[in-house]
Design a protein around this motif. Sequence first.
Motif, PDB file in Angstrom:
ATOM      1  N   LEU A   1       0.856  -1.188   0.000  1.00 53.52           N
ATOM      2  CA  LEU A   1       0.000   0.000   0.000  1.00 53.52           C
ATOM      3  C   LEU A   1       0.891   1.236   0.000  1.00 53.52           C
ATOM      4  CD1 LEU A   1      -2.620  -1.055   2.709  1.00 53.52           C
ATOM      5  CD2 LEU A   1      -2.979  -0.957   0.234  1.00 53.52           C
ATOM      6  N   SER A   2       0.402   2.314  -0.564  1.00 52.70           N
ATOM      7  CA  SER A   2       1.188   3.545  -0.582  1.00 52.70           C
ATOM      8  C   SER A   2       1.329   4.091   0.841  1.00 52.70           C
ATOM      9  CB  SER A   2       0.505   4.597  -1.460  1.00 52.70           C
ATOM     10  OG  SER A   2      -0.665   5.091  -0.820  1.00 52.70           O
ATOM     11  N   VAL A   3       2.301   4.960   1.028  1.00 54.33           N
ATOM     12  CA  VAL A   3       2.527   5.587   2.320  1.00 54.33           C
ATOM     13  C   VAL A   3       1.274   6.363   2.740  1.00 54.33           C
ATOM     14  CG1 VAL A   3       3.896   7.331   3.549  1.00 54.33           C
ATOM     15  CG2 VAL A   3       5.024   5.702   2.026  1.00 54.33           C
ATOM     16  N   ASP A   4       0.675   7.092   1.797  1.00 52.30           N
ATOM     17  CA  ASP A   4      -0.539   7.859   2.106  1.00 52.30           C
ATOM     18  C   ASP A   4      -1.702   6.939   2.481  1.00 52.30           C
ATOM     19  OD1 ASP A   4       0.720  10.278   1.711  1.00 52.30           O
ATOM     20  OD2 ASP A   4       0.000  10.520  -0.352  1.00 52.30           O
ATOM     21  N   ALA A   5      -1.863   5.838   1.749  1.00 52.06           N
ATOM     22  CA  ALA A   5      -2.944   4.891   2.055  1.00 52.06           C
ATOM     23  C   ALA A   5      -2.743   4.297   3.444  1.00 52.06           C
ATOM     24  CB  ALA A   5      -3.008   3.790   1.005  1.00 52.06           C
ATOM     25  N   THR A   6      -1.517   3.914   3.744  1.00 52.97           N
ATOM     26  CA  THR A   6      -1.221   3.353   5.066  1.00 52.97           C
ATOM     27  C   THR A   6      -1.556   4.363   6.158  1.00 52.97           C
ATOM     28  OG1 THR A   6       0.499   1.886   4.217  1.00 52.97           O
ATOM     29  CG2 THR A   6       0.619   2.452   6.546  1.00 52.97           C
ATOM     30  N   LYS A   7      -1.175   5.603   5.947  1.00 56.21           N
ATOM     31  CA  LYS A   7      -1.427   6.647   6.940  1.00 56.21           C
ATOM     32  C   LYS A   7      -2.930   6.879   7.127  1.00 56.21           C
ATOM     33  CE  LYS A   7       0.238  11.235   8.128  1.00 56.21           C
ATOM     34  NZ  LYS A   7       1.083  12.352   7.720  1.00 56.21           N
ATOM     35  N   GLU A   8      -3.665   6.994   6.027  1.00 58.93           N
ATOM     36  CA  GLU A   8      -5.106   7.255   6.101  1.00 58.93           C
ATOM     37  C   GLU A   8      -5.865   6.080   6.720  1.00 58.93           C
ATOM     38  OE1 GLU A   8      -7.063   8.959   2.642  1.00 58.93           O
ATOM     39  OE2 GLU A   8      -5.095   9.630   1.912  1.00 58.93           O
ATOM     40  N   ILE A   9      -5.564   4.886   6.252  1.00 60.99           N
ATOM     41  CA  ILE A   9      -6.262   3.692   6.756  1.00 60.99           C
ATOM     42  C   ILE A   9      -5.919   3.464   8.225  1.00 60.99           C
ATOM     43  CG2 ILE A   9      -6.472   1.183   6.551  1.00 60.99           C
ATOM     44  CD1 ILE A   9      -5.941   1.619   3.486  1.00 60.99           C
ATOM     45  N   SER A  10      -4.648   3.591   8.564  1.00 54.66           N
ATOM     46  CA  SER A  10      -4.239   3.421   9.962  1.00 54.66           C
ATOM     47  C   SER A  10      -4.940   4.429  10.861  1.00 54.66           C
ATOM     48  CB  SER A  10      -2.725   3.582  10.111  1.00 54.66           C
ATOM     49  OG  SER A  10      -2.055   2.560   9.426  1.00 54.66           O
ATOM     50  N   GLY A  11      -5.038   5.659  10.404  1.00 51.49           N
ATOM     51  CA  GLY A  11      -5.713   6.694  11.186  1.00 51.49           C
ATOM     52  C   GLY A  11      -7.184   6.382  11.387  1.00 51.49           C
ATOM     53  N   ALA A  12      -7.846   5.964  10.308  1.00 55.88           N
ATOM     54  CA  ALA A  12      -9.276   5.638  10.396  1.00 55.88           C
ATOM     55  C   ALA A  12      -9.509   4.443  11.305  1.00 55.88           C
ATOM     56  CB  ALA A  12      -9.833   5.367   8.996  1.00 55.88           C
ATOM     57  N   LEU A  13      -8.711   3.400  11.151  1.00 57.85           N
ATOM     58  CA  LEU A  13      -8.890   2.202  11.972  1.00 57.85           C
ATOM     59  C   LEU A  13      -8.513   2.448  13.433  1.00 57.85           C
ATOM     60  CD1 LEU A  13      -7.692  -0.674   9.595  1.00 57.85           C
ATOM     61  CD2 LEU A  13     -10.037  -0.005  10.183  1.00 57.85           C
ATOM     62  N   THR A  14      -7.525   3.277  13.675  1.00 58.28           N
ATOM     63  CA  THR A  14      -7.136   3.574  15.053  1.00 58.28           C
ATOM     64  C   THR A  14      -8.227   4.388  15.751  1.00 58.28           C
ATOM     65  OG1 THR A  14      -4.787   3.366  14.558  1.00 58.28           O
ATOM     66  CG2 THR A  14      -5.366   4.649  16.512  1.00 58.28           C
ATOM     67  N   ALA A  15      -8.861   5.314  15.037  1.00 61.46           N
ATOM     68  CA  ALA A  15      -9.991   6.059  15.610  1.00 61.46           C
ATOM     69  C   ALA A  15     -11.142   5.102  15.924  1.00 61.46           C
ATOM     70  CB  ALA A  15     -10.438   7.156  14.659  1.00 61.46           C
ATOM     71  N   ILE A  16     -11.392   4.160  15.034  1.00 56.29           N
ATOM     72  CA  ILE A  16     -12.427   3.148  15.288  1.00 56.29           C
ATOM     73  C   ILE A  16     -12.047   2.303  16.498  1.00 56.29           C
ATOM     74  CG2 ILE A  16     -13.431   1.006  14.366  1.00 56.29           C
ATOM     75  CD1 ILE A  16     -13.508   2.499  11.610  1.00 56.29           C
ATOM     76  N   LEU A  17     -10.779   1.958  16.600  1.00 55.99           N
ATOM     77  CA  LEU A  17     -10.312   1.178  17.745  1.00 55.99           C
ATOM     78  C   LEU A  17     -10.574   1.931  19.055  1.00 55.99           C
ATOM     79  CD1 LEU A  17      -8.868  -1.301  18.904  1.00 55.99           C
ATOM     80  CD2 LEU A  17      -6.690  -0.153  18.401  1.00 55.99           C
ATOM     81  N   ALA A  18     -10.303   3.221  19.081  1.00 49.47           N
ATOM     82  CA  ALA A  18     -10.581   4.027  20.278  1.00 49.47           C
ATOM     83  C   ALA A  18     -12.077   3.989  20.603  1.00 49.47           C
ATOM     84  CB  ALA A  18     -10.108   5.466  20.077  1.00 49.47           C
ATOM     85  N   ASP A  19     -12.907   4.096  19.571  1.00 50.48           N
ATOM     86  CA  ASP A  19     -14.360   4.043  19.787  1.00 50.48           C
ATOM     87  C   ASP A  19     -14.811   2.676  20.286  1.00 50.48           C
ATOM     88  OD1 ASP A  19     -14.805   6.686  19.081  1.00 50.48           O
ATOM     89  OD2 ASP A  19     -15.144   6.215  16.976  1.00 50.48           O
ATOM     90  N   VAL A  20     -14.223   1.630  19.757  1.00 49.07           N
ATOM     91  CA  VAL A  20     -14.595   0.279  20.191  1.00 49.07           C
ATOM     92  C   VAL A  20     -14.202   0.066  21.651  1.00 49.07           C
ATOM     93  CG1 VAL A  20     -14.200  -2.197  19.833  1.00 49.07           C
ATOM     94  CG2 VAL A  20     -14.625  -0.705  17.872  1.00 49.07           C
ATOM     95  N   PHE A  21     -13.027   0.543  22.044  1.00 52.50           N
ATOM     96  CA  PHE A  21     -12.641   0.448  23.458  1.00 52.50           C
ATOM     97  C   PHE A  21     -13.617   1.247  24.332  1.00 52.50           C
ATOM     98  CE2 PHE A  21      -8.172  -0.994  22.522  1.00 52.50           C
ATOM     99  CZ  PHE A  21      -8.190  -2.093  23.360  1.00 52.50           C
ATOM    100  N   ALA A  22     -13.976   2.456  23.890  1.00 51.39           N
ATOM    101  CA  ALA A  22     -14.924   3.282  24.656  1.00 51.39           C
ATOM    102  C   ALA A  22     -16.277   2.584  24.765  1.00 51.39           C
ATOM    103  CB  ALA A  22     -15.077   4.657  23.994  1.00 51.39           C
ATOM    104  N   MET A  23     -16.729   1.970  23.671  1.00 51.72           N
ATOM    105  CA  MET A  23     -18.005   1.249  23.702  1.00 51.72           C
ATOM    106  C   MET A  23     -17.919   0.003  24.572  1.00 51.72           C
ATOM    107  SD  MET A  23     -19.656   1.565  19.924  1.00 51.72           S
ATOM    108  CE  MET A  23     -20.807   0.311  20.339  1.00 51.72           C
TER     109      MET A  23
END
Length: 177
Positions: free
Chosen positions: A27-49
Amino acid sequence: MSTILNESQIEDAKQHLTRPLATPTDLSVDATKEISGALTAILADVFAMYIKTKNFHWHMSGAHFRDYHLMLDEQSAQLFAMTDDIAERVRKIGGKTLRSIGEISRMQRILDNDAEYVEPADMLAELCEDNKQLAAELRAAHTLCDDCGDYSSVSMIDDWIDQTERRVWFLYESYRH
């Protein structure tokens, strides 16, 4: 038996110890950064839930205590099971993910509920809305991953959306009159 390392091996070992985490990916550097950011935000939400669901599980009361208590226990276990899969997916594509409770707190979009007492129906309704919010965030991440060609993440997110929709359904049917 001692092993003597040459200068080149010593330098390689030093670089290995100081090099930041970098998992190879196509994956491109930008794709990795964007996807990682989106999934990490989801991970924070899943922990909060997860914590909110356990909170309501522990503080459930009333006529339907047993049914609601067991349902929330099942749902919290499902949420907790998602956390490792999400974090490992971020690492598999070369990203970095959550490191602390403080980071979860800073990133979460799911609101906490620290109320002294919450009516059982209000607990279920709040969790229903939180799961609907999570489903929307998962759909946005699905689109991003699909656009970036990250089909493994797309596949995983498909399952998480299905699980989240099931939680919405069960919660909604449990609290409506």
